[in-house]
Design a protein around this motif. Structure first.
Motif, mmCIF file in Angstrom:
data_model
loop_
_atom_site.group_PDB
_atom_site.id
_atom_site.type_symbol
_atom_site.label_atom_id
_atom_site.label_comp_id
_atom_site.label_asym_id
_atom_site.label_seq_id
_atom_site.Cartn_x
_atom_site.Cartn_y
_atom_site.Cartn_z
ATOM 1 N N TYR A 291 -2.366 -1.870 11.264
ATOM 2 C CA TYR A 291 -1.501 -2.985 10.869
ATOM 3 C C TYR A 291 -1.898 -4.278 11.583
ATOM 4 O O TYR A 291 -1.254 -5.311 11.402
ATOM 5 C CB TYR A 291 -0.042 -2.644 11.210
ATOM 6 C CG TYR A 291 0.090 -2.146 12.616
ATOM 7 C CD1 TYR A 291 0.327 -3.008 13.666
ATOM 8 C CD2 TYR A 291 -0.114 -0.800 12.903
ATOM 9 C CE1 TYR A 291 0.374 -2.562 14.966
ATOM 10 C CE2 TYR A 291 -0.063 -0.336 14.203
ATOM 11 C CZ TYR A 291 0.172 -1.230 15.226
ATOM 12 O OH TYR A 291 0.191 -0.782 16.518
ATOM 13 N N LEU A 292 -2.950 -4.222 12.411
ATOM 14 C CA LEU A 292 -3.447 -5.394 13.133
ATOM 15 C C LEU A 292 -4.848 -5.731 12.665
ATOM 16 O O LEU A 292 -5.525 -4.898 12.052
ATOM 17 C CB LEU A 292 -3.462 -5.118 14.645
ATOM 18 C CG LEU A 292 -2.121 -4.881 15.320
ATOM 19 C CD1 LEU A 292 -2.323 -4.572 16.801
ATOM 20 C CD2 LEU A 292 -1.193 -6.078 15.146
ATOM 21 N N ASP A 297 -13.997 -6.832 12.659
ATOM 22 C CA ASP A 297 -14.086 -7.953 11.721
ATOM 23 C C ASP A 297 -14.343 -9.248 12.484
ATOM 24 O O ASP A 297 -13.420 -9.996 12.821
ATOM 25 C CB ASP A 297 -12.801 -8.047 10.901
ATOM 26 C CG ASP A 297 -12.885 -9.084 9.790
ATOM 27 O OD1 ASP A 297 -13.942 -9.742 9.662
ATOM 28 O OD2 ASP A 297 -11.888 -9.228 9.043
ATOM 29 N N SER A 298 -15.604 -9.551 12.742
ATOM 30 C CA SER A 298 -15.953 -10.728 13.545
ATOM 31 C C SER A 298 -15.660 -12.033 12.819
ATOM 32 O O SER A 298 -15.686 -13.101 13.442
ATOM 33 C CB SER A 298 -17.439 -10.678 13.936
ATOM 34 O OG SER A 298 -18.257 -10.597 12.772
ATOM 35 N N THR A 320 -12.140 -3.442 21.829
ATOM 36 C CA THR A 320 -11.704 -2.348 20.965
ATOM 37 C C THR A 320 -10.382 -2.690 20.283
ATOM 38 O O THR A 320 -9.786 -3.753 20.521
ATOM 39 C CB THR A 320 -11.509 -1.061 21.787
ATOM 40 O OG1 THR A 320 -10.344 -1.212 22.628
ATOM 41 C CG2 THR A 320 -12.724 -0.764 22.652
ATOM 42 N N GLY A 321 -9.916 -1.746 19.486
ATOM 43 C CA GLY A 321 -8.607 -1.919 18.875
ATOM 44 C C GLY A 321 -7.503 -2.012 19.901
ATOM 45 O O GLY A 321 -6.481 -2.681 19.676
ATOM 46 N N ASP A 390 -14.017 0.315 9.339
ATOM 47 C CA ASP A 390 -13.714 -0.821 8.464
ATOM 48 C C ASP A 390 -12.503 -0.556 7.590
ATOM 49 O O ASP A 390 -12.304 0.556 7.087
ATOM 50 C CB ASP A 390 -14.929 -1.128 7.586
ATOM 51 C CG ASP A 390 -16.159 -1.472 8.412
ATOM 52 O OD1 ASP A 390 -16.027 -2.272 9.366
ATOM 53 O OD2 ASP A 390 -17.238 -0.926 8.120
ATOM 54 N N TYR A 391 -11.723 -1.606 7.378
ATOM 55 C CA TYR A 391 -10.562 -1.511 6.503
ATOM 56 C C TYR A 391 -11.027 -1.531 5.049
ATOM 57 O O TYR A 391 -12.054 -2.133 4.711
ATOM 58 C CB TYR A 391 -9.618 -2.687 6.738
ATOM 59 C CG TYR A 391 -8.959 -2.713 8.098
ATOM 60 C CD1 TYR A 391 -9.176 -1.716 9.045
ATOM 61 C CD2 TYR A 391 -8.101 -3.752 8.446
ATOM 62 C CE1 TYR A 391 -8.555 -1.752 10.279
ATOM 63 C CE2 TYR A 391 -7.482 -3.790 9.686
ATOM 64 C CZ TYR A 391 -7.719 -2.791 10.602
ATOM 65 O OH TYR A 391 -7.106 -2.819 11.823
#
Length: 424
Positions: A291-292, A297-298, A320-321, A390-391
């Motif tokens: 959800y973030l 994703d640079s 990281t996440g 990747d989303y």
């Protein structure tokens, strides 16, 4: 990257104030508010710097502190610098109660920010309520944080586990129809709330085999063996990162290779991959929800901002996440402080939280209102391919209620402020 734009026509803040008064709250003045001086704000948190949840999670509070240090270096909030006191609870509920009592009664913090863990934080809710302490952005997706009448000072942060699971179940319905779906989860609200979301969409019969684990026992071979014996083709995980790695690694040894789908809390590729070591390629094709903004994703402006802060104020540690998670919590807290104003009180901060005006990083905005203390209200699927996570597909919006459908979200993206610091 869409996000939710909430528009609240009115906020009955007097109701919140009444709730606070009923539970012992009152109107601290700026001069007497615990932890607040003319030039400083002291806040605290409990984190698993050691113990079974330390892998990955121990990097969250340094990222939050890095964001606070960035804000402090740029003048602070209304002239006040933020001090973030982090105490290790080892992911042990008994330790959590001890360190939170120290933070409130001895250190006299203004607020608890991003206290981590479902089993750990559950045990301090009544204590924080009794002592009128703002308990903000709890680092867990348990639905327990969204009880505004019972716990008016507590607000969640991440998309709750039921919401994430409903998004996962929708993906399963649309893409894995006919597969035998099973479940492995932590033996507490974390696991129960995730299972709740799955069954809301798939039905009780839609989850064939259900296994649970406790963090004090790192042998998950019996549970994974039962999943294999049941012929599971899809296994949804409600696991912290260390146990995600244990499940995947154990399954490989048992020659069991289902399609894994994990909640966000146990899916960070860098964290789980590090725990697996040379076996990290086992994560190829691993699915999850989040959800973030994606740490991979640079091109995302939030990621660009957080990478800059990570380099300047966090020793350029691996990004990281969990870094994104910690900095997002820090950003939202600063935004809440800014909107509360220079006359900072606990009561005023809680009214800001319930106003629905916070809109920091995220695929949707938080759901905060007087009647809803949950965090983000949606999620998107992600897939591990090689060394990237990747989303893909749409962002979905929903909540934890069975009556609320899972719908494609079509909100607009919002960029961070030019200086990376929220305005009033």
């Amino acid at each position: 990257m869409p996000r939710l734009r909430r528009s609240l026509t009115a906020i009955a803040s007097l109701s919140l104030v009444g709730s606070l008064t009923a539970c012992g709250g009152g109107g601290d003045s700026a001069a007497s508010a615990p932890g607040v001086t003319a030039d400083s704000i002291l806040v605290g948190t409990h984190q698993p710097l050691t113990g079974p949840a330390a892998a990955g999670y121990s990097t969250i509070s340094p990222a939050t502190k890095a964001y606070f240090d960035y804000v402090n270096a740029n003048g602070g909030v209304h002239g006040r610098k933020i001090t973030y006191t982090v105490k290790d609870d080892g992911y042990n509920p008994a330790n959590t109660q001890k360190v939170v009592r120290e933070l409130v009664l001895k250190d006299k913090v203004f607020a608890i920010v991003n206290g981590l863990g479902t089993p750990t934080h559950t045990g301090v809710l009544d204590f924080l309520k009794t002592n009128k302490v703002p308990d903000l952005f709890v680092a867990s997706g348990s639905r327990s944080w969204n009880q505004p009448e019972k716990y008016p000072t507590t607000f969640g942060f991440q998309a709750d586990y039921t919401t994430e699971a409903k998004v996962q179940a929708t993906y399963i319905e649309e893409n894995l129809d006919g597969k035998k779906v099973c479940f492995l989860g932590q033996d507490d609200d974390f696991g129960q709330d995730t299972l709740r979301g799955l069954t809301q969409v798939l039905g009780e019969d839609g989850v064939a085999e259900r296994q649970k684990y406790v963090t004090s026992n790192t042998n998950v071979a019996p549970q994974v063996g039962k999943l294999k014996a049941a012929g599971c083709e899809v296994v949804v995980l409600a696991t912290v990162p260390g146990f995600t790695a244990l499940a995947v690694g154990t399954a490989a040894r048992l020659k069991f290779a289902p399609q894994w789908i994990s909640t966000s809390v146990g899916a960070d590729l860098a964290t789980v991959g590090a725990a697996l070591g040379d076996a990290a390629p086992l994560l190829e094709g691993f699915l999850s929800t989040n959800y973030l903004p994606s740490a991979f994703d640079s091109d995302d402006p939030w990621i660009t901002l957080f990478q800059k802060i990570n380099k300047e104020h966090n020793g350029d540690k691996p990004f990281t996440g969990n870094t994104v998670y910690g900095m997002t919590a820090g950003y939202l807290f600063v935004e809440a402080l800014q909107k509360t104003g220079k006359d900072l009180t606990r009561e005023g901060l809680l009214e800001t939280m319930a106003s629905g005006e916070l809109d920091g990083p995220g695929l949707t905005s938080p759901r905060y209102s007087e009647d809803d203390h949950a965090g983000y209200g949606g999620a998107q699927m992600a897939k591990v391919t090689g060394t990237s996570q990747d989303y893909f597909g749409p962002v979905y919006a929903t909540d934890d209620r069975e009556s609320t459908p899972v719908k494609v979200f079509d909100g607009e993206a919002t960029a961070p402020p030019s200086d990376g610091i929220p305005s009033e």
